[in-house]
Design an enzyme around this catalytic site. Structure first.
Site, PDB file in Angstrom:
ATOM      1  N   GLY A  10       4.782  -6.659   9.690  1.00  0.00           N
ATOM      2  CA  GLY A  10       5.669  -6.145   8.652  1.00  0.00           C
ATOM      3  C   GLY A  10       6.564  -5.061   9.204  1.00  0.00           C
ATOM      4  O   GLY A  10       6.197  -4.347  10.132  1.00  0.00           O
ATOM      5  N   GLY A  20      10.036  -2.238   8.114  1.00  0.00           N
ATOM      6  CA  GLY A  20      10.903  -1.694   7.081  1.00  0.00           C
ATOM      7  C   GLY A  20      11.508  -0.389   7.553  1.00  0.00           C
ATOM      8  O   GLY A  20      11.362  -0.021   8.725  1.00  0.00           O
ATOM      9  N   ALA A  21      12.174   0.311   6.654  1.00  0.00           N
ATOM     10  CA  ALA A  21      12.894   1.513   7.020  1.00  0.00           C
ATOM     11  C   ALA A  21      11.958   2.617   7.528  1.00  0.00           C
ATOM     12  O   ALA A  21      12.314   3.390   8.402  1.00  0.00           O
ATOM     13  CB  ALA A  21      13.699   2.023   5.835  1.00  0.00           C
ATOM     14  N   GLY A  81       8.868   2.229   8.954  1.00  0.00           N
ATOM     15  CA  GLY A  81       8.002   1.939  10.082  1.00  0.00           C
ATOM     16  C   GLY A  81       7.731   0.475  10.240  1.00  0.00           C
ATOM     17  O   GLY A  81       8.330  -0.363   9.569  1.00  0.00           O
ATOM     18  N   VAL A 120       4.471  -2.405  11.147  1.00  0.00           N
ATOM     19  CA  VAL A 120       3.016  -2.594  11.168  1.00  0.00           C
ATOM     20  C   VAL A 120       2.671  -3.799  12.037  1.00  0.00           C
ATOM     21  O   VAL A 120       3.298  -4.850  11.930  1.00  0.00           O
ATOM     22  CB  VAL A 120       2.449  -2.800   9.739  1.00  0.00           C
ATOM     23  CG1 VAL A 120       0.940  -3.001   9.772  1.00  0.00           C
ATOM     24  CG2 VAL A 120       2.807  -1.626   8.836  1.00  0.00           C
ATOM     25  N   LYS A 136       0.142   1.094  12.115  1.00  0.00           N
ATOM     26  CA  LYS A 136       1.488   1.399  11.645  1.00  0.00           C
ATOM     27  C   LYS A 136       2.115   2.443  12.550  1.00  0.00           C
ATOM     28  O   LYS A 136       1.547   3.506  12.792  1.00  0.00           O
ATOM     29  CB  LYS A 136       1.447   1.917  10.210  1.00  0.00           C
ATOM     30  CG  LYS A 136       2.830   2.321   9.675  1.00  0.00           C
ATOM     31  CD  LYS A 136       2.789   2.609   8.189  1.00  0.00           C
ATOM     32  CE  LYS A 136       4.147   3.088   7.677  1.00  0.00           C
ATOM     33  NZ  LYS A 136       4.135   3.293   6.229  1.00  0.00           N
ATOM     34  N   ASP A 188      -9.982   7.336  -8.506  1.00  0.00           N
ATOM     35  CA  ASP A 188      -9.258   8.548  -8.113  1.00  0.00           C
ATOM     36  C   ASP A 188      -7.865   8.236  -7.589  1.00  0.00           C
ATOM     37  O   ASP A 188      -7.304   8.946  -6.794  1.00  0.00           O
ATOM     38  CB  ASP A 188     -10.065   9.370  -7.106  1.00  0.00           C
ATOM     39  CG  ASP A 188     -10.485   8.551  -5.899  1.00  0.00           C
ATOM     40  OD1 ASP A 188     -10.395   7.316  -5.993  1.00  0.00           O
ATOM     41  OD2 ASP A 188     -10.900   9.138  -4.895  1.00  0.00           O
TER      42      ASP A 188
HETATM   43  O1  N17 Z   1      -1.021   2.475   2.095  1.00  0.00           O
HETATM   44  C1  N17 Z   1      -0.292   3.181   2.732  1.00  0.00           C
HETATM   45  C2  N17 Z   1       0.019   4.545   2.224  1.00  0.00           C
HETATM   46  C3  N17 Z   1      -1.023   5.303   1.721  1.00  0.00           C
HETATM   47  C4  N17 Z   1      -0.761   6.568   1.235  1.00  0.00           C
HETATM   48  C5  N17 Z   1       0.542   7.076   1.259  1.00  0.00           C
HETATM   49  C6  N17 Z   1       1.301   5.047   2.207  1.00  0.00           C
HETATM   50  C7  N17 Z   1       1.577   6.314   1.740  1.00  0.00           C
HETATM   51  N1  N17 Z   1       2.866   6.842   1.741  1.00  0.00           N
HETATM   52  C8  N17 Z   1       3.943   6.305   2.274  1.00  0.00           C
HETATM   53  C9  N17 Z   1       3.203   8.027   1.215  1.00  0.00           C
HETATM   54  N2  N17 Z   1       4.488   8.228   1.409  1.00  0.00           N
HETATM   55  C10 N17 Z   1       4.962   7.191   2.068  1.00  0.00           C
HETATM   56  C11 N17 Z   1       6.357   7.025   2.490  1.00  0.00           C
HETATM   57  N3  N17 Z   1       0.305   2.807   3.880  1.00  0.00           N
HETATM   58  C12 N17 Z   1       0.184   1.568   4.494  1.00  0.00           C
HETATM   59  C13 N17 Z   1      -0.287   0.450   3.833  1.00  0.00           C
HETATM   60  C14 N17 Z   1      -0.372  -0.783   4.468  1.00  0.00           C
HETATM   61  C15 N17 Z   1      -0.002  -0.921   5.768  1.00  0.00           C
HETATM   62  C16 N17 Z   1       0.477   0.187   6.443  1.00  0.00           C
HETATM   63  C17 N17 Z   1       0.572   1.424   5.814  1.00  0.00           C
HETATM   64  O2  N17 Z   1      -0.047  -2.142   6.407  1.00  0.00           O
HETATM   65  C18 N17 Z   1      -1.198  -2.891   6.446  1.00  0.00           C
HETATM   66  C19 N17 Z   1      -1.077  -4.236   6.678  1.00  0.00           C
HETATM   67  C20 N17 Z   1      -2.209  -5.023   6.750  1.00  0.00           C
HETATM   68  N4  N17 Z   1      -3.437  -4.492   6.616  1.00  0.00           N
HETATM   69  C21 N17 Z   1      -3.563  -3.185   6.378  1.00  0.00           C
HETATM   70  C22 N17 Z   1      -2.452  -2.346   6.296  1.00  0.00           C
END
Ligand code: N17
Length: 353
Positions: A30, A32-33, A35, A37, A52, A137
């Site tokens: 994945g 996007g702007a 980052g 993954v 990520k 929570d």
């Molecule tokens: O879930 C997140 C996440 C969690 C808390 C805060 C993002 C934030 N956040 C982002 C707060 N401000 C911003 C700009 N991040 C995340 C979720 C999924 C991801 C990567 C990062 O990608 C995968 C893909 C597949 N399996 C697991 C994770």
């Protein structure tokens, strides 16, 4: 001081990734702007992870603050049904050289919107149970699942357009509580319970419950199921406009839920009837919903650890780029992995038919 891991450099889609050598088989999943993954394997323990890499996190104050917020939130989340951090690293050892950091999370195969058709009752039970456990929570952003039917709530900080394959389950209006759609009143913790009800209904019937084509159509569809509210409810509405709108609705009676969900068990129907109630004050909290007999075979007190308070004082802080960067560096270097529980239900339920 711990011995520093050996890092490997690799170019993925014209960006350089520098990761400890135990992470292999990096594949972009994945972008996007904010980052990019990748999925990867932790060779040490043969575990699939998602890594990520934030896109130039220290290009501005705003980016740095956002990066710090994601790091803080992910570090804080220690619930099995909420995405959390397995690891976080930077290839450099001094603040002066600090430019990038990488967040390592459990790999989640897909999101719930990709799971098509109706699901068997044991799967619905297990998935709804996990949603309610994780919800305690946190608000749902996205619901990710793996092939063992394990669910985690996560919040994609990626751009909307390019990660179309990962976003969009509960974020759309179809799962929004009516009080949110119309901005009726102050929201309570049970707005999420409405969404859980919509998702549960969809998993049972294999189709979206309230697929409104616009705000008004959405609300009409909802009222045709819940029935129109009585005077005690109308009294609670904040705006005169909302009051007028609701009073002017034609008289829809509440629909019979056993006709609406012919495949659901009596307990399933009863739970849906309690969650899909127009008046947010009448809906159960996640904690109360978990006490419903529908979950009798799954309930385990270890699934509800006491949530630790989250210090959100940084959310409103105004700091310089250098200060955000220093906080991120400290946050990365102070990370201590959290011991994880064995998932007891592994391989007992699979997502693949
Ligand atoms: O879930 C997140 C996440 C969690 C808390 C805060 C993002 C934030 N956040 C982002 C707060 N401000 C911003 C700009 N991040 C995340 C979720 C999924 C991801 C990567 C990062 O990608 C995968 C893909 C597949 N399996 C697991 C994770």
């Amino acid at each position: 001081m711990e011995a520093r891991a050996t890092f490997c450099r690799e170019e993925i889609n014209s960006t350089v990734w520098e990761v400890p050598e135990k992470y292999t088989h990096l594949k972009q999943i994945g972008t996007g702007a904010y980052g990019c993954v990748c999925s990867a394997t932790n060779e040490k323990i043969k575990e699939r992870v998602a890594i990520k890499k934030l896109h130039r996190p220290f290009q501005s104050e705003i980016f740095a603050k956002r990066a710090y917020r994601e790091l803080r939130l992910l570090k804080h989340m220690k619930h099995e049904n909420v995405i959390g951090l397995l690891d976080v690293f930077t290839p450099v050892s001094s603040l002066d050289d600090f430019q990038d950091f990488y967040l390592v999370m459990p790999y989640m195969f897909t999101d719930l919107s990709k799971v098509r058709g109706h699901l068997s009752e044991d799967k619905v039970q297990f998935l709804v149970y996990q949603m309610l456990c994780g919800l305690r929570d946190l608000k749902p952003g996205n619901l990710a699942v793996n092939q063992d039917c394990e669910l985690k709530i996560l919040d994609f900080g990626l751009a909307r357009s390019t990660d179309a394959e990962m976003t969009g389950y509960v974020v759309t209006r179809w799962y929004r509580a009516p009080e949110v759609i119309l901005n009726w009143m102050h929201y309570t913790q049970t707005v999420d319970i409405w969404s859980v009800g919509c998702i549960m209904a969809e998993m049972i019937n294999g189709k979206t419950l309230f697929k409104g084509k616009d705000y008004m159509d959405q609300l009409t569809q909802i009222m045709k199921v819940t029935g129109v509210p009585g005077p005690e409810f109308i009294q609670k509405l904040d705006s005169a406009e909302a009051k007028k709108y609701v009073k002017a609705l034609p008289h829809y009676p509440r629909k019979d839920f056993s006709t609406l969900f012919p495949l659901a068990s009596a307990n399933g129907i009863d739970l849906l009837e309690k969650m899909l109630v127009l008046d947010a004050d009448e809906r159960p909290t996640a904690e109360l919903a978990l006490e419903h007999p529908y979950f009798d075979s799954l309930r385990d007190p270890d699934d509800l650890p006491e949530p630790e308070p989250y210090d959100d004082s940084h959310d409103n802080a105004k700091l310089s780029l250098e200060e955000w960067k220093r906080l991120c560096f400290r946050g990365v270097k102070s990370f201590v992995p959290f011991p994880r529980r064995d998932s007891k239900r592994k391989n007992t339920l699979t997502m693949t038919p």
